[in-house]
Design a protein around this motif. Sequence first.
Motif, PDB file in Angstrom:
ATOM      1  N   TRP A 208       0.843  -1.185   0.000  1.00 18.28           N
ATOM      2  CA  TRP A 208       0.000   0.000   0.000  1.00 18.28           C
ATOM      3  C   TRP A 208       0.878   1.236   0.000  1.00 18.28           C
ATOM      4  O   TRP A 208       1.850   1.299   0.761  1.00 18.28           O
ATOM      5  CB  TRP A 208      -0.860   0.032   1.269  1.00 18.28           C
ATOM      6  CG  TRP A 208      -1.539  -1.253   1.539  1.00 18.28           C
ATOM      7  CD1 TRP A 208      -2.787  -1.622   1.117  1.00 18.28           C
ATOM      8  CD2 TRP A 208      -1.015  -2.378   2.269  1.00 18.28           C
ATOM      9  NE1 TRP A 208      -3.064  -2.901   1.545  1.00 18.28           N
ATOM     10  CE2 TRP A 208      -2.008  -3.389   2.250  1.00 18.28           C
ATOM     11  CE3 TRP A 208       0.174  -2.631   2.927  1.00 18.28           C
ATOM     12  CZ2 TRP A 208      -1.840  -4.625   2.863  1.00 18.28           C
ATOM     13  CZ3 TRP A 208       0.354  -3.865   3.541  1.00 18.28           C
ATOM     14  CH2 TRP A 208      -0.642  -4.845   3.505  1.00 18.28           C
ATOM     15  N   PRO A 209       0.510   2.268  -0.809  1.00 22.38           N
ATOM     16  CA  PRO A 209       1.293   3.505  -0.787  1.00 22.38           C
ATOM     17  C   PRO A 209       1.312   4.060   0.646  1.00 22.38           C
ATOM     18  O   PRO A 209       0.265   4.154   1.288  1.00 22.38           O
ATOM     19  CB  PRO A 209       0.525   4.441  -1.713  1.00 22.38           C
ATOM     20  CG  PRO A 209      -0.292   3.557  -2.586  1.00 22.38           C
ATOM     21  CD  PRO A 209      -0.608   2.348  -1.774  1.00 22.38           C
TER      22      PRO A 209
ATOM     23  N   ARG B  99       1.842   7.017   1.672  1.00 19.26           N
ATOM     24  CA  ARG B  99       1.117   8.283   1.843  1.00 19.26           C
ATOM     25  C   ARG B  99      -0.397   8.079   1.874  1.00 19.26           C
ATOM     26  O   ARG B  99      -1.116   8.898   2.447  1.00 19.26           O
ATOM     27  CB  ARG B  99       1.528   9.311   0.806  1.00 19.26           C
ATOM     28  CG  ARG B  99       1.318   8.952  -0.626  1.00 19.26           C
ATOM     29  CD  ARG B  99       1.600  10.154  -1.551  1.00 19.26           C
ATOM     30  NE  ARG B  99       3.013  10.449  -1.699  1.00 19.26           N
ATOM     31  CZ  ARG B  99       3.630  11.442  -1.067  1.00 19.26           C
ATOM     32  NH1 ARG B  99       2.974  12.241  -0.264  1.00 19.26           N
ATOM     33  NH2 ARG B  99       4.926  11.634  -1.249  1.00 19.26           N
ATOM     34  N   THR B 100      -0.873   7.023   1.246  1.00 17.52           N
ATOM     35  CA  THR B 100      -2.306   6.752   1.312  1.00 17.52           C
ATOM     36  C   THR B 100      -2.707   6.360   2.728  1.00 17.52           C
ATOM     37  O   THR B 100      -3.755   6.762   3.236  1.00 17.52           O
ATOM     38  CB  THR B 100      -2.681   5.597   0.352  1.00 17.52           C
ATOM     39  OG1 THR B 100      -2.238   5.920  -0.960  1.00 17.52           O
ATOM     40  CG2 THR B 100      -4.184   5.367   0.316  1.00 17.52           C
TER      41      THR B 100
ATOM     42  N   PHE C  63      -1.591   7.371   5.400  1.00 13.90           N
ATOM     43  CA  PHE C  63      -1.620   8.513   6.322  1.00 13.90           C
ATOM     44  C   PHE C  63      -2.300   9.736   5.711  1.00 13.90           C
ATOM     45  O   PHE C  63      -2.022  10.856   6.112  1.00 13.90           O
ATOM     46  CB  PHE C  63      -0.188   8.855   6.759  1.00 13.90           C
ATOM     47  CG  PHE C  63       0.431   7.774   7.594  1.00 13.90           C
ATOM     48  CD1 PHE C  63      -0.063   7.505   8.863  1.00 13.90           C
ATOM     49  CD2 PHE C  63       1.468   7.002   7.102  1.00 13.90           C
ATOM     50  CE1 PHE C  63       0.487   6.492   9.634  1.00 13.90           C
ATOM     51  CE2 PHE C  63       2.022   5.994   7.875  1.00 13.90           C
ATOM     52  CZ  PHE C  63       1.524   5.730   9.147  1.00 13.90           C
ATOM     53  N   ARG C  64      -3.177   9.504   4.728  1.00 18.70           N
ATOM     54  CA  ARG C  64      -3.737  10.672   4.047  1.00 18.70           C
ATOM     55  C   ARG C  64      -4.533  11.572   4.991  1.00 18.70           C
ATOM     56  O   ARG C  64      -4.601  12.771   4.797  1.00 18.70           O
ATOM     57  CB  ARG C  64      -4.569  10.264   2.835  1.00 18.70           C
ATOM     58  CG  ARG C  64      -5.773   9.441   3.130  1.00 18.70           C
ATOM     59  CD  ARG C  64      -6.629   9.211   1.883  1.00 18.70           C
ATOM     60  NE  ARG C  64      -7.715   8.321   2.237  1.00 18.70           N
ATOM     61  CZ  ARG C  64      -7.670   6.998   2.111  1.00 18.70           C
ATOM     62  NH1 ARG C  64      -6.616   6.413   1.604  1.00 18.70           N
ATOM     63  NH2 ARG C  64      -8.691   6.259   2.496  1.00 18.70           N
ATOM     64  N   GLU C  65      -5.102  10.992   6.036  1.00 20.15           N
ATOM     65  CA  GLU C  65      -5.896  11.826   6.945  1.00 20.15           C
ATOM     66  C   GLU C  65      -5.066  12.455   8.066  1.00 20.15           C
ATOM     67  O   GLU C  65      -5.572  13.281   8.808  1.00 20.15           O
ATOM     68  CB  GLU C  65      -7.062  11.014   7.523  1.00 20.15           C
ATOM     69  CG  GLU C  65      -8.237  11.040   6.559  1.00 20.15           C
ATOM     70  CD  GLU C  65      -9.106   9.796   6.625  1.00 20.15           C
ATOM     71  OE1 GLU C  65      -9.183   9.186   7.707  1.00 20.15           O
ATOM     72  OE2 GLU C  65      -9.686   9.437   5.587  1.00 20.15           O
ATOM     73  N   ARG C  66      -3.815  12.027   8.183  1.00 18.46           N
ATOM     74  CA  ARG C  66      -2.954  12.591   9.229  1.00 18.46           C
ATOM     75  C   ARG C  66      -2.178  13.775   8.652  1.00 18.46           C
ATOM     76  O   ARG C  66      -1.099  13.598   8.077  1.00 18.46           O
ATOM     77  CB  ARG C  66      -1.976  11.518   9.724  1.00 18.46           C
ATOM     78  CG  ARG C  66      -2.606  10.454  10.612  1.00 18.46           C
ATOM     79  CD  ARG C  66      -2.745  10.919  12.051  1.00 18.46           C
ATOM     80  NE  ARG C  66      -1.483  11.269  12.658  1.00 18.46           N
ATOM     81  CZ  ARG C  66      -0.658  10.405  13.253  1.00 18.46           C
ATOM     82  NH1 ARG C  66      -0.964   9.133  13.340  1.00 18.46           N
ATOM     83  NH2 ARG C  66       0.467  10.822  13.786  1.00 18.46           N
ATOM     84  N   LYS C  67      -2.716  14.982   8.821  1.00 16.11           N
ATOM     85  CA  LYS C  67      -2.074  16.151   8.218  1.00 16.11           C
ATOM     86  C   LYS C  67      -0.735  16.471   8.883  1.00 16.11           C
ATOM     87  O   LYS C  67       0.055  17.254   8.349  1.00 16.11           O
ATOM     88  CB  LYS C  67      -3.010  17.370   8.255  1.00 16.11           C
ATOM     89  CG  LYS C  67      -4.327  17.164   7.507  1.00 16.11           C
ATOM     90  CD  LYS C  67      -4.124  16.834   6.026  1.00 16.11           C
ATOM     91  CE  LYS C  67      -5.443  16.479   5.346  1.00 16.11           C
ATOM     92  NZ  LYS C  67      -5.306  15.783   4.069  1.00 16.11           N
TER      93      LYS C  67
ATOM     94  N   ILE D  71       1.557  14.309   9.178  1.00 18.04           N
ATOM     95  CA  ILE D  71       2.540  13.397   8.584  1.00 18.04           C
ATOM     96  C   ILE D  71       2.752  13.721   7.112  1.00 18.04           C
ATOM     97  O   ILE D  71       1.804  13.813   6.342  1.00 18.04           O
ATOM     98  CB  ILE D  71       2.082  11.928   8.716  1.00 18.04           C
ATOM     99  CG1 ILE D  71       1.938  11.544  10.208  1.00 18.04           C
ATOM    100  CG2 ILE D  71       3.055  10.982   8.010  1.00 18.04           C
ATOM    101  CD1 ILE D  71       1.547  10.105  10.452  1.00 18.04           C
ATOM    102  N   SER D  72       4.036  13.925   6.728  1.00 16.47           N
ATOM    103  CA  SER D  72       4.387  14.038   5.301  1.00 16.47           C
ATOM    104  C   SER D  72       5.149  12.782   4.919  1.00 16.47           C
ATOM    105  O   SER D  72       5.867  12.212   5.742  1.00 16.47           O
ATOM    106  CB  SER D  72       5.322  15.202   5.016  1.00 16.47           C
ATOM    107  OG  SER D  72       4.986  16.309   5.763  1.00 16.47           O
ATOM    108  N   THR D  73       5.028  12.411   3.663  1.00 18.33           N
ATOM    109  CA  THR D  73       5.751  11.242   3.178  1.00 18.33           C
ATOM    110  C   THR D  73       6.663  11.682   2.055  1.00 18.33           C
ATOM    111  O   THR D  73       6.247  12.451   1.189  1.00 18.33           O
ATOM    112  CB  THR D  73       4.749  10.201   2.650  1.00 18.33           C
ATOM    113  OG1 THR D  73       3.772   9.966   3.656  1.00 18.33           O
ATOM    114  CG2 THR D  73       5.436   8.892   2.319  1.00 18.33           C
TER     115      THR D  73
END
Lengths: 421, 421
Positions: free
Chosen positions: A59-60, A62-63, A65-69, A71-73
């Motif tokens: 799984w990507p 960043r996908t 953690f898409r809702e965790r603003k 967190i940057s990937t």
Amino acid sequence: MAQHRVVIVGGGFAGLQLARDLKCPGTSITIIDRRNHHLFQPLLYQVATTVLATSEIAWPIRTLFRERKDISTLLGEVVGVDVAQRSVSLKGGHTVPYDTLVLATGARHAYFGRDEWEPFAPGLKALEDATTIRRRLLLAFEKAELEADPERRKALLTFSIIGAGPTGVEMAGIIAQLAHRILVEEFRSIDTSSSRILLIEAGPRVLPVFPPALSDYATKSLTKMGVEVCTGRPVTACSEDGVSIGDEFIPSRTVIWAAGVQASKAAEWVGAERDRAGRALVEPDLTVAGHPEVFIVGDTASVRTEDGNQVPGIAPAAKQQGKYVASVIKARRLQKPAPAPFRYRHLGNLATIGPSSAVIDFGKLRLKGSLAWWIWGLAHIYFLIGTRSRMAVALSWLWVFTTGHHSARLITQKETLKDEV
Amino acid sequence: MAQHRVVIVGGGFAGLQLARDLKCPGTSITIIDRRNHHLFQPLLYQVATTVLATSEIAWPIRTLFRERKDISTLLGEVVGVDVAQRSVSLKGGHTVPYDTLVLATGARHAYFGRDEWEPFAPGLKALEDATTIRRRLLLAFEKAELEADPERRKALLTFSIIGAGPTGVEMAGIIAQLAHRILVEEFRSIDTSSSRILLIEAGPRVLPVFPPALSDYATKSLTKMGVEVCTGRPVTACSEDGVSIGDEFIPSRTVIWAAGVQASKAAEWVGAERDRAGRALVEPDLTVAGHPEVFIVGDTASVRTEDGNQVPGIAPAAKQQGKYVASVIKARRLQKPAPAPFRYRHLGNLATIGPSSAVIDFGKLRLKGSLAWWIWGLAHIYFLIGTRSRMAVALSWLWVFTTGHHSARLITQKETLKDEV
């Protein structure tokens, strides 16, 4: 107050668990990985053996953690760490500054100093390793179908798996299924059921981390499935043509490496002391000596259990370390007392051998056979990420279970070994 | 009586249909393909755009025919045909003799004599092409996230699709979805919704095989989805940095080729006359002039409709030709009169544009919008091979439909372009 910048290198089990658990006001997280996906390694051997599709177990990041603003990937390959400047250097010239750094960069398979074996005996760590093994495996049968010479045909139909830990055992079992059952009716010139599948282990028994009774069961189960189990003799050579076990040379055109591992370069990057496998020796709180702001976790750290053994390189151990480091960072951020030193809690070992055959060792509870197999399957589906993958893997397994056919039997990528057709 | 040996080169739609229909006593069939799988090309663009997994639209050819003991499958690359000796030569030195030969080797994308554009503008024919495009597409966003320079970032977020036939239109639509909707919440430094998606077509309108009213609908639909449709201007240059349309250079780091095709070398192998796209000119019964034992079918044959147009390079056309050749060979084997010359029956054209948007032209019946979209989807699921793939593709689509997320967003393989990270 400025944001506290936590940089996590590696989106494996340890890094992911840490990012999940570390949600703390005033703290931003950057996850750096050289791949765009988290990989569910415990099932990677099923991609290599045509059971699962690549996207079913990856799984990507960043996908996730898409809702965790917070967190940057970043997709990037770390090439070094400047502990004085507190920054991580990426290939291509980027640098990423940190206040707290967590290195969770895992391990690769290793050849005990015989790196020249790698082209002939691929190991299994990344998705591409799995599709490489899948290609070699399937190409061996295809080439045998075209091969007129009986000796060369026999070498093409001999598959050697080196290392009889869970991965080696699991691969040998599925390859035996593939050769002795699934492919039999699909070839016209060769009899795939005459294939030899060798499981080679230098130690005295298969599945060494399990109690001897379960190793015995595994050996019997493998033998019944048509796997030749060769224990107690190390591999002394690997070439394009085959493997040598002790003094005996066995012509075998497909060799798979499931033996040693070597830690990533994390210890080197930060100048930490390391053990023979390259793992960083860490403090009781998983930090690097002299650098309380740098943590090393997972397969790239050398952590000891209470009785002095190495913490095993399995997903639950990595997750526990990720969870622990999150608690340490949180405590520091919230100015609470530091948690007690990390303590590994061993939950048990499971390994599958073949259809309706698995072994489980939960300490007091030891199981083998079809009940163990069902528990193994359900546990792995449970630990996959997200409904979509659970549905996909369940569908793939249900299909194998009911029809006996594998659904990812693709030869992809280009061949690199010189003699390949 | 000796077996009559039919050799089919190519396991695409034409070759597969022929093998299925040609079941005749005293006749053995050998299918030779350089890949181990039949590929459902009409959905390949969905692998390239992260919707479907590779194994969902590809099946090992020998698995499809495992119950047909009269059919053998060989994995091999044909390098020539000896029409005098009646044998096919494979790379690696093997020769396969035939009594009847059918060449169904398809076409590759072509660059109108500008082959130097290929590294910068990959086309879409094989599974690896799709994973290459998928990798480039996803890497562009990843690199943009790391890029500080606004101009370079803009070039990374500009996607150019060259050619507005069904494949180009379908890819532009999904890439727009990906950039403007799906990825928006996953990046922190870039705004993926600012991405430019250009659909470039030298001809006057998109979907040229459809009636103008449906082309108009497609253009409007694409524009609403955020695709910039540029018609009437040919691409004059392609490089690592972008594309030139007429005199205008557009910095664009991801360019996808969905324009011309070039037939395989089948015509050359047998010395048949060929048209400008390399397609073999064949007799009314699809044989090669002077060689009634050699048939050429599918995208590598130049076959005309009753009104003198080229039979289109679509799956139904290939299947009809495979079916026809099976009937000719059968008639010969059973010493019945030869069937009437091949006649192509056009069933219609369908193309999807985006969620709930598709166009259908069945001659009298013309549809657009969501009903067309459902028909498109059900037709494609129906034409997939086997319950397993139908379930998997239906599950993937259902997932996109209900959650809006794609499930095969993997970057795999190694990058070859020199500047890639």
